[in-house]
Design a protein around this motif. Structure first.
Motif, PDB file in Angstrom:
ATOM      1  N   TRP A  54      66.516  -5.645 -33.137  1.00  0.00           N
ATOM      2  CA  TRP A  54      67.615  -4.680 -33.225  1.00  0.00           C
ATOM      3  C   TRP A  54      67.419  -3.838 -34.483  1.00  0.00           C
ATOM      4  CZ3 TRP A  54      70.583  -2.632 -29.895  1.00  0.00           C
ATOM      5  CH2 TRP A  54      71.787  -1.995 -30.232  1.00  0.00           C
ATOM      6  N   PRO A  55      66.837  -2.633 -34.368  1.00  0.00           N
ATOM      7  CA  PRO A  55      66.544  -1.823 -35.560  1.00  0.00           C
ATOM      8  C   PRO A  55      67.810  -1.486 -36.346  1.00  0.00           C
ATOM      9  CG  PRO A  55      65.488  -0.921 -33.588  1.00  0.00           C
ATOM     10  CD  PRO A  55      66.452  -1.963 -33.125  1.00  0.00           C
ATOM     11  N   HIS A  56      67.608  -1.252 -37.627  1.00  0.00           N
ATOM     12  CA  HIS A  56      68.704  -0.804 -38.466  1.00  0.00           C
ATOM     13  C   HIS A  56      69.237   0.513 -37.924  1.00  0.00           C
ATOM     14  CE1 HIS A  56      70.700   1.001 -41.991  1.00  0.00           C
ATOM     15  NE2 HIS A  56      70.874  -0.244 -42.411  1.00  0.00           N
ATOM     16  N   GLU A  57      70.506   0.788 -38.185  1.00  0.00           N
ATOM     17  CA  GLU A  57      71.159   1.976 -37.630  1.00  0.00           C
ATOM     18  C   GLU A  57      70.420   3.264 -37.966  1.00  0.00           C
ATOM     19  OE1 GLU A  57      75.715   3.135 -36.865  1.00  0.00           O
ATOM     20  OE2 GLU A  57      75.215   2.619 -38.923  1.00  0.00           O
ATOM     21  N   LYS A  58      69.862   3.364 -39.171  1.00  0.00           N
ATOM     22  CA  LYS A  58      69.165   4.588 -39.568  1.00  0.00           C
ATOM     23  C   LYS A  58      67.853   4.759 -38.814  1.00  0.00           C
ATOM     24  CE  LYS A  58      71.190   4.968 -44.183  1.00  0.00           C
ATOM     25  NZ  LYS A  58      70.947   5.019 -45.643  1.00  0.00           N
ATOM     26  N   GLN A  59      67.372   3.697 -38.194  1.00  0.00           N
ATOM     27  CA  GLN A  59      66.224   3.804 -37.295  1.00  0.00           C
ATOM     28  C   GLN A  59      66.686   3.920 -35.843  1.00  0.00           C
ATOM     29  OE1 GLN A  59      63.420   0.589 -37.870  1.00  0.00           O
ATOM     30  NE2 GLN A  59      63.708   0.601 -40.084  1.00  0.00           N
ATOM     31  N   ARG A  60      67.780   3.216 -35.543  1.00  0.00           N
ATOM     32  CA  ARG A  60      68.237   3.136 -34.148  1.00  0.00           C
ATOM     33  C   ARG A  60      68.692   4.495 -33.614  1.00  0.00           C
ATOM     34  NH1 ARG A  60      71.504  -0.717 -35.088  1.00  0.00           N
ATOM     35  NH2 ARG A  60      73.538   0.248 -34.686  1.00  0.00           N
ATOM     36  N   ILE A  61      69.467   5.226 -34.427  1.00  0.00           N
ATOM     37  CA  ILE A  61      69.946   6.536 -33.959  1.00  0.00           C
ATOM     38  C   ILE A  61      68.784   7.503 -33.730  1.00  0.00           C
ATOM     39  CG2 ILE A  61      71.320   8.561 -34.610  1.00  0.00           C
ATOM     40  CD1 ILE A  61      73.288   6.661 -35.947  1.00  0.00           C
ATOM     41  N   GLU A  64      67.105   6.637 -30.464  1.00  0.00           N
ATOM     42  CA  GLU A  64      67.896   7.061 -29.304  1.00  0.00           C
ATOM     43  C   GLU A  64      67.789   8.564 -29.101  1.00  0.00           C
ATOM     44  OE1 GLU A  64      71.377   3.627 -29.185  1.00  0.00           O
ATOM     45  OE2 GLU A  64      71.678   5.407 -30.436  1.00  0.00           O
ATOM     46  N   ARG A  65      67.714   9.316 -30.188  1.00  0.00           N
ATOM     47  CA  ARG A  65      67.632  10.770 -30.069  1.00  0.00           C
ATOM     48  C   ARG A  65      66.266  11.210 -29.564  1.00  0.00           C
ATOM     49  NH1 ARG A  65      70.554  13.318 -35.348  1.00  0.00           N
ATOM     50  NH2 ARG A  65      69.432  15.136 -34.584  1.00  0.00           N
ATOM     51  N   VAL A  66      65.205  10.600 -30.035  1.00  0.00           N
ATOM     52  CA  VAL A  66      63.856  10.985 -29.608  1.00  0.00           C
ATOM     53  C   VAL A  66      63.631  10.629 -28.134  1.00  0.00           C
ATOM     54  CG1 VAL A  66      61.394  10.478 -29.872  1.00  0.00           C
ATOM     55  CG2 VAL A  66      62.812  10.895 -31.896  1.00  0.00           C
ATOM     56  N   PHE A  67      64.081   9.441 -27.729  1.00  0.00           N
ATOM     57  CA  PHE A  67      63.832   8.991 -26.362  1.00  0.00           C
ATOM     58  C   PHE A  67      64.913   9.431 -25.377  1.00  0.00           C
ATOM     59  CE2 PHE A  67      61.071   6.120 -28.678  1.00  0.00           C
ATOM     60  CZ  PHE A  67      59.978   5.983 -27.835  1.00  0.00           C
ATOM     61  N   GLY A  68      66.082   9.841 -25.899  1.00  0.00           N
ATOM     62  CA  GLY A  68      67.165  10.223 -24.998  1.00  0.00           C
ATOM     63  C   GLY A  68      67.751   9.039 -24.261  1.00  0.00           C
ATOM     64  N   ARG A  69      67.672   7.855 -24.861  1.00  0.00           N
ATOM     65  CA  ARG A  69      68.195   6.632 -24.245  1.00  0.00           C
ATOM     66  C   ARG A  69      68.885   5.793 -25.311  1.00  0.00           C
ATOM     67  NH1 ARG A  69      63.026   4.696 -20.493  1.00  0.00           N
ATOM     68  NH2 ARG A  69      62.353   6.790 -19.906  1.00  0.00           N
ATOM     69  N   SER A  70      69.750   4.912 -24.856  1.00  0.00           N
ATOM     70  CA  SER A  70      70.397   4.018 -25.809  1.00  0.00           C
ATOM     71  C   SER A  70      69.401   2.964 -26.274  1.00  0.00           C
ATOM     72  CB  SER A  70      71.594   3.328 -25.151  1.00  0.00           C
ATOM     73  OG  SER A  70      71.152   2.426 -24.154  1.00  0.00           O
ATOM     74  N   ALA A  71      69.713   2.321 -27.395  1.00  0.00           N
ATOM     75  CA  ALA A  71      68.827   1.290 -27.922  1.00  0.00           C
ATOM     76  C   ALA A  71      68.650   0.139 -26.930  1.00  0.00           C
ATOM     77  CB  ALA A  71      69.370   0.765 -29.256  1.00  0.00           C
ATOM     78  N   THR A  72      69.729  -0.227 -26.237  1.00  0.00           N
ATOM     79  CA  THR A  72      69.607  -1.310 -25.250  1.00  0.00           C
ATOM     80  C   THR A  72      68.731  -0.884 -24.080  1.00  0.00           C
ATOM     81  OG1 THR A  72      71.713  -0.577 -24.293  1.00  0.00           O
ATOM     82  CG2 THR A  72      71.784  -2.420 -25.851  1.00  0.00           C
TER      83      THR A  72
END
Length: 416
Positions: A54-61, A64-72
């Protein structure tokens, strides 16, 4: 611990190398925090191997933006409440971080710190949405249009997750989040990225259902019909168009009914069901004639008389009657609005195709050159580039030895 197969698959679909992914993630971190990120390919390998659950939020957002998908959706698993971890961030601080790093401030008003969402928030998000629609009409399926839509949809959902909205505001925000996600899907459709488009629409379906709004649900079915046409799944085209026609908005507003009939016509024409396609076109025309000027959402603003002719022309092309298609294409191009740059380029390419299929090769080449010039400003529209490739194949098959035609074939290789 094991390979994160979802992330592996998503990276393959995005067609990025690990260094390129790192570059884009670090850029996103820079946009979010004001300081460029320090991720390396080692971090990406940890994602791929499943070592980072579970990446840190500063990596997770940024992910999600690059892939256009949620982290899950990317295969990451949130830490359980019982797992050993750092103290959880205060929910208000988390929302403030998301709002600040994406440029959206959410007012915190109640004593408990819960955000109070109101019509002003809805209006602000809608203004951003309108700008995305305008950029899409100008640029076509550019990545930055798709990414902007994904980002906005995420911010709307983040605001909703904070609570504090009335039932009415909540409904409007779910509706808007679905519409914005449909814009991301349409940018992907124009880029011929069908897998990404379907992923966006799967999310839009859920959001539209939560909104309970018939116009929002119609919007999703309309786009699903378009994706199904690209996939040549004509049974799904009919199912999606029929689902759109059952929505209350299509029964109330003839313009929506007309567009749904037009989607039916495209599906029938693709399946070479001539009689059904012509009946659907007739129904679309009858409904269109009954529509009146009303205030409608920005996404359907494209569907005017010029667009009606443009869409009709594609039905005739699929039915093998390029002369009829050319008639409607000339009408469309004569009246299309100046701001609809992408659509003008798209239909210009189809005019070239209709001319080539009738044997007017030199004229098709002239139209093709004009289209290519416009395409230089609408680089994201792969649908248009693919149409020019069809023109090139028709011209090559014709075997003309005219210098102008042969020269055009050589030039066209650089556009398609």
């Amino acid at each position: 611990m094991g390979e994160n197969r979802k992330f592996v698959k998503a990276l393959a679909e995005l067609n990025l190398s690990q260094p390129e992914l790192v570059r884009r993630l670090n850029e996103e971190i820079g946009m979010l925090t004001g300081r460029e990120g320090r991720l390396t390919t080692r971090d990406v390998r940890r994602y791929l191997r499943g070592e980072t659950l579970w990446p840190h939020e500063k990596q997770r957002i940024p992910l999600e933006r690059v892939f256009g998908r949620s982290a899950t959706d990317l295969g990451f698993v949130p830490r359980s409440k019982n797992a050993h971890q750092a103290p959880p961030e205060d929910s208000v601080h988390r929302r403030t971080f998301i709002a600040a790093t994406t440029g959206t401030a959410v007012a915190l008003t109640t004593a408990g710190g819960r955000p109070r969402l109101g019509r002003s928030d809805v209006d602000r998000f809608r203004r951003e949405y309108s700008k995305i629609v305008a950029r899409d009409q100008e640029l076509g399926g550019a990545h930055k249009v798709e990414n902007a839509a994904v980002e906005l949809a995420m911010r709307i959902q983040s605001a909703l997750a904070g609570g504090g909205a009335s039932a009415r505001v909540r409904t409007m925000l779910y509706s808007l989040a679905s519409d914005v996600t449909c814009s991301a899907a349409f940018a992907a459709i124009d880029a011929q990225a069908r897998t990404r488009a379907r992923t966006h629409l799967d999310k839009a379906v859920a959001l539209a259902g939560l909104s309970g709004d018939s116009e929002t649900q119609y919007h999703v079915w309309n786009h699903l019909a378009m994706v199904a046409v690209q996939r040549k799944d004509f049974a799904e085209v009919s199912a999606a168009a029929d689902a759109a026609k059952t929505q209350g908005i299509a029964k109330k507003d003839p313009l929506y009914a007309s567009l749904a009939h037009m989607r039916n016509a495209h599906g029938y024409a693709g399946g070479r069901q001539r009689a059904d396609a012509l009946r659907a076109i007739a129904s679309a025309e009858q409904s269109f004639a009954r529509q009146s000027d009303l205030e409608r959402p920005p996404w359907i603003g494209f569907y005017d008389q010029a667009e009606f002719d443009g869409l009709t022309s594609i039905v005739w092309l699929r039915l093998g009657e390029p002369d009829r298609a050319e008639f409607h294409l000339h009408r469309a191009l004569a009246t299309i609005r100046p701001d609809l740059v992408r659509n003008r380029t798209y239909y210009s390419a189809h005019l070239s195709l209709a001319q080539a299929q009738q044997g007017d090769l030199e004229l098709a080449c002239i139209t093709g050159d004009r289209t290519a010039e416009m395409l230089s400003t609408v680089r994201g529209s792969k649908r248009t580039a693919d149409t020019l490739e069809k023109v090139r194949k028709v011209v090559v098959t014709a075997g003309s030895r005219e210098p102008e035609v042969r020269g055009w074939v050589e030039r066209a290789q650089g556009w398609t």
